[in-house]
Design a protein around this motif. Structure first.
Motif, PDB file in Angstrom:
ATOM      1  N   TYR A 115       0.833  -1.194   0.000  1.00 55.12           N
ATOM      2  CA  TYR A 115       0.000   0.000   0.000  1.00 55.12           C
ATOM      3  C   TYR A 115       0.871   1.249   0.000  1.00 55.12           C
ATOM      4  O   TYR A 115       1.822   1.355   0.774  1.00 55.12           O
ATOM      5  CB  TYR A 115      -0.899   0.018   1.243  1.00 55.12           C
ATOM      6  CG  TYR A 115      -1.695   1.278   1.416  1.00 55.12           C
ATOM      7  CD1 TYR A 115      -2.682   1.628   0.499  1.00 55.12           C
ATOM      8  CD2 TYR A 115      -1.475   2.126   2.492  1.00 55.12           C
ATOM      9  CE1 TYR A 115      -3.418   2.791   0.658  1.00 55.12           C
ATOM     10  CE2 TYR A 115      -2.212   3.284   2.662  1.00 55.12           C
ATOM     11  CZ  TYR A 115      -3.179   3.612   1.742  1.00 55.12           C
ATOM     12  OH  TYR A 115      -3.906   4.767   1.901  1.00 55.12           O
ATOM     13  N   THR A 116       0.533   2.187  -0.880  1.00 51.68           N
ATOM     14  CA  THR A 116       1.179   3.490  -0.867  1.00 51.68           C
ATOM     15  C   THR A 116       0.130   4.587  -0.899  1.00 51.68           C
ATOM     16  O   THR A 116      -0.908   4.452  -1.556  1.00 51.68           O
ATOM     17  CB  THR A 116       2.148   3.695  -2.059  1.00 51.68           C
ATOM     18  OG1 THR A 116       1.433   3.490  -3.279  1.00 51.68           O
ATOM     19  CG2 THR A 116       3.337   2.768  -1.992  1.00 51.68           C
ATOM     20  N   MET A 117       0.412   5.640  -0.160  1.00 51.67           N
ATOM     21  CA  MET A 117      -0.417   6.843  -0.199  1.00 51.67           C
ATOM     22  C   MET A 117       0.516   8.036  -0.360  1.00 51.67           C
ATOM     23  O   MET A 117       1.459   8.202   0.408  1.00 51.67           O
ATOM     24  CB  MET A 117      -1.244   7.028   1.065  1.00 51.67           C
ATOM     25  CG  MET A 117      -2.015   8.338   1.058  1.00 51.67           C
ATOM     26  SD  MET A 117      -2.826   8.700   2.616  1.00 51.67           S
ATOM     27  CE  MET A 117      -4.385   7.887   2.309  1.00 51.67           C
ATOM     28  N   VAL A 118       0.239   8.822  -1.388  1.00 51.49           N
ATOM     29  CA  VAL A 118       1.004  10.028  -1.667  1.00 51.49           C
ATOM     30  C   VAL A 118       0.057  11.207  -1.528  1.00 51.49           C
ATOM     31  O   VAL A 118      -1.101  11.139  -1.953  1.00 51.49           O
ATOM     32  CB  VAL A 118       1.607   9.975  -3.094  1.00 51.49           C
ATOM     33  CG1 VAL A 118       2.294  11.283  -3.453  1.00 51.49           C
ATOM     34  CG2 VAL A 118       2.568   8.805  -3.211  1.00 51.49           C
ATOM     35  N   VAL A 119       0.537  12.296  -0.921  1.00 51.27           N
ATOM     36  CA  VAL A 119      -0.268  13.504  -0.797  1.00 51.27           C
ATOM     37  C   VAL A 119       0.418  14.634  -1.553  1.00 51.27           C
ATOM     38  O   VAL A 119       1.640  14.751  -1.562  1.00 51.27           O
ATOM     39  CB  VAL A 119      -0.520  13.900   0.678  1.00 51.27           C
ATOM     40  CG1 VAL A 119       0.784  14.231   1.390  1.00 51.27           C
ATOM     41  CG2 VAL A 119      -1.496  15.063   0.790  1.00 51.27           C
ATOM     42  N   HIS A 120      -0.411  15.444  -2.207  1.00 51.48           N
ATOM     43  CA  HIS A 120       0.041  16.650  -2.907  1.00 51.48           C
ATOM     44  C   HIS A 120      -0.625  17.825  -2.200  1.00 51.48           C
ATOM     45  O   HIS A 120      -1.836  18.035  -2.357  1.00 51.48           O
ATOM     46  CB  HIS A 120      -0.359  16.628  -4.379  1.00 51.48           C
ATOM     47  CG  HIS A 120       0.016  15.362  -5.084  1.00 51.48           C
ATOM     48  ND1 HIS A 120       1.283  15.139  -5.589  1.00 51.48           N
ATOM     49  CD2 HIS A 120      -0.701  14.243  -5.345  1.00 51.48           C
ATOM     50  CE1 HIS A 120       1.317  13.940  -6.142  1.00 51.48           C
ATOM     51  NE2 HIS A 120       0.130  13.377  -6.000  1.00 51.48           N
ATOM     52  N   TYR A 121       0.140  18.538  -1.382  1.00 48.09           N
ATOM     53  CA  TYR A 121      -0.391  19.711  -0.682  1.00 48.09           C
ATOM     54  C   TYR A 121      -0.363  20.906  -1.620  1.00 48.09           C
ATOM     55  O   TYR A 121       0.679  21.240  -2.176  1.00 48.09           O
ATOM     56  CB  TYR A 121       0.442  20.041   0.561  1.00 48.09           C
ATOM     57  CG  TYR A 121       0.320  19.040   1.678  1.00 48.09           C
ATOM     58  CD1 TYR A 121      -0.879  18.874   2.365  1.00 48.09           C
ATOM     59  CD2 TYR A 121       1.413  18.272   2.065  1.00 48.09           C
ATOM     60  CE1 TYR A 121      -0.990  17.964   3.398  1.00 48.09           C
ATOM     61  CE2 TYR A 121       1.313  17.363   3.112  1.00 48.09           C
ATOM     62  CZ  TYR A 121       0.116  17.218   3.770  1.00 48.09           C
ATOM     63  OH  TYR A 121       0.005  16.321   4.799  1.00 48.09           O
ATOM     64  N   HIS A 122      -1.500  21.544  -1.786  1.00 48.74           N
ATOM     65  CA  HIS A 122      -1.612  22.766  -2.577  1.00 48.74           C
ATOM     66  C   HIS A 122      -1.657  23.911  -1.568  1.00 48.74           C
ATOM     67  O   HIS A 122      -2.626  24.026  -0.810  1.00 48.74           O
ATOM     68  CB  HIS A 122      -2.874  22.738  -3.443  1.00 48.74           C
ATOM     69  CG  HIS A 122      -2.825  21.654  -4.481  1.00 48.74           C
ATOM     70  ND1 HIS A 122      -2.737  21.923  -5.818  1.00 48.74           N
ATOM     71  CD2 HIS A 122      -2.838  20.305  -4.379  1.00 48.74           C
ATOM     72  CE1 HIS A 122      -2.703  20.785  -6.504  1.00 48.74           C
ATOM     73  NE2 HIS A 122      -2.759  19.788  -5.630  1.00 48.74           N
ATOM     74  N   THR A 123      -0.609  24.723  -1.567  1.00 47.59           N
ATOM     75  CA  THR A 123      -0.458  25.718  -0.513  1.00 47.59           C
ATOM     76  C   THR A 123      -0.883  27.113  -0.956  1.00 47.59           C
ATOM     77  O   THR A 123      -1.034  27.391  -2.149  1.00 47.59           O
ATOM     78  CB  THR A 123       1.011  25.776  -0.048  1.00 47.59           C
ATOM     79  OG1 THR A 123       1.830  26.205  -1.138  1.00 47.59           O
ATOM     80  CG2 THR A 123       1.480  24.417   0.458  1.00 47.59           C
TER      81      THR A 123
END
Length: 163
Positions: A115-123
């Motif tokens: 399992y992988t989870m990647v997050v892309h934070y839009h700041t």
């Protein structure tokens, strides 16, 4: 706006990928409050049908958490590849982050799942999220995954494929 990308979870589970995907992405509104009552109080489907593109769910957190809710909108879902992408907003998004886009992948292994989870934070503005700022969230998400995975191990009938 700056986009900061971070790998939040990268681990394995003895649970079959289809079971994990169904529990985490399709039926999470029922599964998560049962498997993770210390982390998630309830999940309400606000729009659409669960597990479909455009559906929106509100995750309500228990008393004592630093936030009350998050709203997740499914942006992409591929049930054959066990992939889900969703956008999170709400008071769970703190400070200089406008919203976050999460990508979850459940890769079948011979015995279990990677399992992988990647997050892309839009700041907001030029703000850049640093790796050390997400360390606590990483640990929290990994802990949640491990507890939910163990819940499925101890409840093998949940999301089992029908023969």
């Amino acid at each position: 706006m700056v986009i900061s990308t971070h790998k939040m979870v990268d681990c394995t589970s003895p649970v079959d990928a289809a079971r994990l995907f169904n529990a985490f992405c399709i039926d999470n509104h029922n599964f998560m409050p049962k498997a993770l009552p210390d982390f998630i109080k309830s999940v309400d489907v606000l729009h659409g049908e669960s597990g479909t593109v455009g559906s929106i769910k509100q995750i309500n957190y228990p008393e004592g958490r630093p936030y009350k809710y998050a709203k997740n909108r499914v942006d992409e879902i591929d049930v054959d590849k066990f992939y889900c992408k969703f956008t999170a907003e709400g008071d769970v998004i703190l400070g200089n982050i406008e919203y976050a886009v999460y990508e979850s992948t459940f890769e079948p292994l011979e015995s279990g799942t990677h399992y992988t989870m990647v997050v892309h934070y839009h700041t907001k503005g030029d703000y850049v999220v640093k790796e050390d700022q997400v360390a606590v969230s990483k640990e929290h998400m990994k802990n949640m995954f491990d507890i939910a995975s163990e819940y499925l191990v101890t409840n093998p009938q949940l999301y089992a494929l029908k023969q």
